[in-house]
Write a protein that holds these residues in place. Sequence first.
Motif, PDB file in Angstrom:
ATOM      1  N   GLU A 170      19.555  45.639  14.019  1.00  0.00           N
ATOM      2  CA  GLU A 170      18.227  45.764  13.261  1.00  0.00           C
ATOM      3  C   GLU A 170      18.375  46.856  12.284  1.00  0.00           C
ATOM      4  O   GLU A 170      18.005  46.865  10.996  1.00  0.00           O
ATOM      5  CB  GLU A 170      17.225  46.316  14.114  1.00  0.00           C
ATOM      6  CG  GLU A 170      16.410  44.996  14.746  1.00  0.00           C
ATOM      7  CD  GLU A 170      17.148  44.792  15.960  1.00  0.00           C
ATOM      8  OE1 GLU A 170      18.146  45.472  16.381  1.00  0.00           O
ATOM      9  OE2 GLU A 170      16.868  43.743  16.884  1.00  0.00           O
ATOM     10  N   PHE A 171      19.087  48.062  12.697  1.00  0.00           N
ATOM     11  CA  PHE A 171      19.498  49.102  11.861  1.00  0.00           C
ATOM     12  C   PHE A 171      20.435  48.716  10.705  1.00  0.00           C
ATOM     13  O   PHE A 171      20.408  48.839   9.644  1.00  0.00           O
ATOM     14  CB  PHE A 171      20.005  50.464  12.397  1.00  0.00           C
ATOM     15  CG  PHE A 171      20.382  51.451  11.630  1.00  0.00           C
ATOM     16  CD1 PHE A 171      19.423  52.088  10.980  1.00  0.00           C
ATOM     17  CD2 PHE A 171      21.818  52.029  11.584  1.00  0.00           C
ATOM     18  CE1 PHE A 171      19.878  53.299  10.198  1.00  0.00           C
ATOM     19  CE2 PHE A 171      22.131  53.143  10.641  1.00  0.00           C
ATOM     20  CZ  PHE A 171      21.183  53.474  10.029  1.00  0.00           C
ATOM     21  N   VAL A 172      21.621  47.885  11.147  1.00  0.00           N
ATOM     22  CA  VAL A 172      22.398  47.461  10.054  1.00  0.00           C
ATOM     23  C   VAL A 172      21.678  46.253   8.995  1.00  0.00           C
ATOM     24  O   VAL A 172      21.789  46.465   7.943  1.00  0.00           O
ATOM     25  CB  VAL A 172      23.702  46.386  10.882  1.00  0.00           C
ATOM     26  CG1 VAL A 172      24.461  45.602   9.927  1.00  0.00           C
ATOM     27  CG2 VAL A 172      24.573  47.419  11.521  1.00  0.00           C
ATOM     28  N   ARG A 173      20.795  45.522   9.738  1.00  0.00           N
ATOM     29  CA  ARG A 173      20.170  44.579   8.832  1.00  0.00           C
ATOM     30  C   ARG A 173      19.233  45.258   7.787  1.00  0.00           C
ATOM     31  O   ARG A 173      19.172  44.984   6.463  1.00  0.00           O
ATOM     32  CB  ARG A 173      19.071  43.626   9.507  1.00  0.00           C
ATOM     33  CG  ARG A 173      18.400  42.554   8.856  1.00  0.00           C
ATOM     34  CD  ARG A 173      17.591  41.710   9.568  1.00  0.00           C
ATOM     35  NE  ARG A 173      18.231  41.303  10.891  1.00  0.00           N
ATOM     36  CZ  ARG A 173      17.729  41.466  12.064  1.00  0.00           C
ATOM     37  NH1 ARG A 173      17.072  42.295  12.385  1.00  0.00           N
ATOM     38  NH2 ARG A 173      18.341  40.953  13.028  1.00  0.00           N
ATOM     39  N   ARG A 202      31.656  37.405   2.215  1.00  0.00           N
ATOM     40  CA  ARG A 202      32.018  38.558   2.422  1.00  0.00           C
ATOM     41  C   ARG A 202      30.470  39.180   2.552  1.00  0.00           C
ATOM     42  O   ARG A 202      29.749  38.982   1.838  1.00  0.00           O
ATOM     43  CB  ARG A 202      32.717  39.164   1.544  1.00  0.00           C
ATOM     44  CG  ARG A 202      32.771  40.812   1.429  1.00  0.00           C
ATOM     45  CD  ARG A 202      33.835  41.336   0.290  1.00  0.00           C
ATOM     46  NE  ARG A 202      35.256  41.185   0.641  1.00  0.00           N
ATOM     47  CZ  ARG A 202      36.006  41.493  -0.250  1.00  0.00           C
ATOM     48  NH1 ARG A 202      35.968  41.829  -1.535  1.00  0.00           N
ATOM     49  NH2 ARG A 202      37.252  41.538   0.031  1.00  0.00           N
ATOM     50  N   TYR A 203      30.384  40.366   3.120  1.00  0.00           N
ATOM     51  CA  TYR A 203      29.242  41.322   3.206  1.00  0.00           C
ATOM     52  C   TYR A 203      29.639  42.713   2.408  1.00  0.00           C
ATOM     53  O   TYR A 203      30.800  43.082   2.719  1.00  0.00           O
ATOM     54  CB  TYR A 203      28.806  41.587   4.598  1.00  0.00           C
ATOM     55  CG  TYR A 203      28.078  40.439   5.221  1.00  0.00           C
ATOM     56  CD1 TYR A 203      26.424  40.434   4.980  1.00  0.00           C
ATOM     57  CD2 TYR A 203      28.549  39.831   5.834  1.00  0.00           C
ATOM     58  CE1 TYR A 203      25.774  39.636   5.509  1.00  0.00           C
ATOM     59  CE2 TYR A 203      27.694  38.551   6.304  1.00  0.00           C
ATOM     60  CZ  TYR A 203      26.399  38.570   6.354  1.00  0.00           C
ATOM     61  OH  TYR A 203      25.441  37.608   6.735  1.00  0.00           O
ATOM     62  N   LEU A 204      29.071  43.167   1.540  1.00  0.00           N
ATOM     63  CA  LEU A 204      29.098  44.352   0.966  1.00  0.00           C
ATOM     64  C   LEU A 204      27.926  45.308   1.177  1.00  0.00           C
ATOM     65  O   LEU A 204      26.847  44.804   1.168  1.00  0.00           O
ATOM     66  CB  LEU A 204      29.498  44.174  -0.477  1.00  0.00           C
ATOM     67  CG  LEU A 204      30.489  43.431  -1.090  1.00  0.00           C
ATOM     68  CD1 LEU A 204      30.655  43.068  -2.332  1.00  0.00           C
ATOM     69  CD2 LEU A 204      31.854  44.168  -0.375  1.00  0.00           C
ATOM     70  N   ALA A 252      25.504  35.911  12.214  1.00  0.00           N
ATOM     71  CA  ALA A 252      24.662  35.626  13.733  1.00  0.00           C
ATOM     72  C   ALA A 252      23.498  36.645  13.518  1.00  0.00           C
ATOM     73  O   ALA A 252      22.432  36.259  14.150  1.00  0.00           O
ATOM     74  CB  ALA A 252      25.572  35.483  14.808  1.00  0.00           C
ATOM     75  N   HIS A 253      23.740  37.829  13.053  1.00  0.00           N
ATOM     76  CA  HIS A 253      22.601  38.808  13.449  1.00  0.00           C
ATOM     77  C   HIS A 253      21.921  39.273  12.343  1.00  0.00           C
ATOM     78  O   HIS A 253      20.931  40.110  12.183  1.00  0.00           O
ATOM     79  CB  HIS A 253      23.337  40.089  14.082  1.00  0.00           C
ATOM     80  CG  HIS A 253      23.822  39.620  15.740  1.00  0.00           C
ATOM     81  ND1 HIS A 253      23.119  39.623  16.564  1.00  0.00           N
ATOM     82  CD2 HIS A 253      25.145  39.530  15.911  1.00  0.00           C
ATOM     83  CE1 HIS A 253      23.827  39.398  17.615  1.00  0.00           C
ATOM     84  NE2 HIS A 253      25.043  39.290  17.426  1.00  0.00           N
ATOM     85  N   VAL A 254      22.554  39.097  11.006  1.00  0.00           N
ATOM     86  CA  VAL A 254      21.998  39.662   9.694  1.00  0.00           C
ATOM     87  C   VAL A 254      21.597  38.653   9.019  1.00  0.00           C
ATOM     88  O   VAL A 254      20.541  38.335   8.476  1.00  0.00           O
ATOM     89  CB  VAL A 254      23.056  40.700   9.047  1.00  0.00           C
ATOM     90  CG1 VAL A 254      22.409  41.203   7.759  1.00  0.00           C
ATOM     91  CG2 VAL A 254      23.280  41.772  10.163  1.00  0.00           C
ATOM     92  N   GLY A 255      22.642  37.906   8.252  1.00  0.00           N
ATOM     93  CA  GLY A 255      22.454  36.778   7.443  1.00  0.00           C
ATOM     94  C   GLY A 255      22.049  37.278   6.015  1.00  0.00           C
ATOM     95  O   GLY A 255      21.806  38.611   5.849  1.00  0.00           O
ATOM     96  N   PRO A 256      22.017  36.354   4.951  1.00  0.00           N
ATOM     97  CA  PRO A 256      21.983  36.818   3.760  1.00  0.00           C
ATOM     98  C   PRO A 256      20.316  37.188   3.240  1.00  0.00           C
ATOM     99  O   PRO A 256      19.546  36.648   4.296  1.00  0.00           O
ATOM    100  CB  PRO A 256      22.236  35.397   2.905  1.00  0.00           C
ATOM    101  CG  PRO A 256      21.943  34.422   3.841  1.00  0.00           C
ATOM    102  CD  PRO A 256      22.306  34.824   5.110  1.00  0.00           C
TER     103      PRO A 256
END
Length: 258
Positions: A170-173, A202-204, A252-256
């Motif tokens: 949740e913190f990362v999201r 890629r995630y930035l 799986a846990h964050v997404g766009p």
Amino acid sequence: MYDLDTRKHALALVAQGFSQNSVSKQTGISRAAIRSWLKRIEPLGYIQGTECPRCGGTPSIPDDPAAYSYLLGLYLGDGCVSPAKRGVYSLRIACADAWPGLIDACAEAVQRVRPANKVCRVQSQGCQYVTSFSKHWPCLFPQHRPGKKHERAITLESWQQRIVDASPWEFVRGLIHSDGCRVTNWTTRLVGGERKRYEYPRYLFANKSDDIRKLFTDTLTAVGVEWTTLARGSDPFNISVARRASVALMDAHVGPKY
């Protein structure tokens, strides 16, 4: 709201053999409050710590720690706490109009963290400020200080770190939803004499604060996500997640954003 000493005194009387009804009459504290303290001892030490250093009371423990972890990420990226009137503070999270789902998720998180307070959306150019008023926002976000976040130290209190440790995704999201994104990169390779184009996600994450970037990368490491630093000139403002397995975890846990 009852301060720490009042809670301790009431529970001490119960421990001495006085009935809850008797303690309620002696102290003026409702029996419901005493029952809740007997069932849940955390308010005495509060996940939040001891007495609030600003107001002298103990702010309500977030009813939804996972929502708080998400909101903390949003706050560190695009949030601020500002004084209003009569000791009340406003929490404002800037959310781009391009992501209506993010705006809804932010408003829901604020409401879950402070269910007794109203949440409103204030339209500005290109964004909405998800806003709520409470005297306890500085208690819940002790990182609130004068000056820009990247120009001062940003550290988590021990109670905040425990919440992040329990709800890291949740913190990362929240951090990705504030200062991050999911993009599709591409490159070309020569295969059998023919140049072919390959695309990969890629995630930035970009933030000027060394401390906030470290909070982000430490949490990524804790959940098994591999990351690298991309320097813009001599400034390491960008964190990249590009390895396939790590991107799959993030998906799986964050997404766009949406």
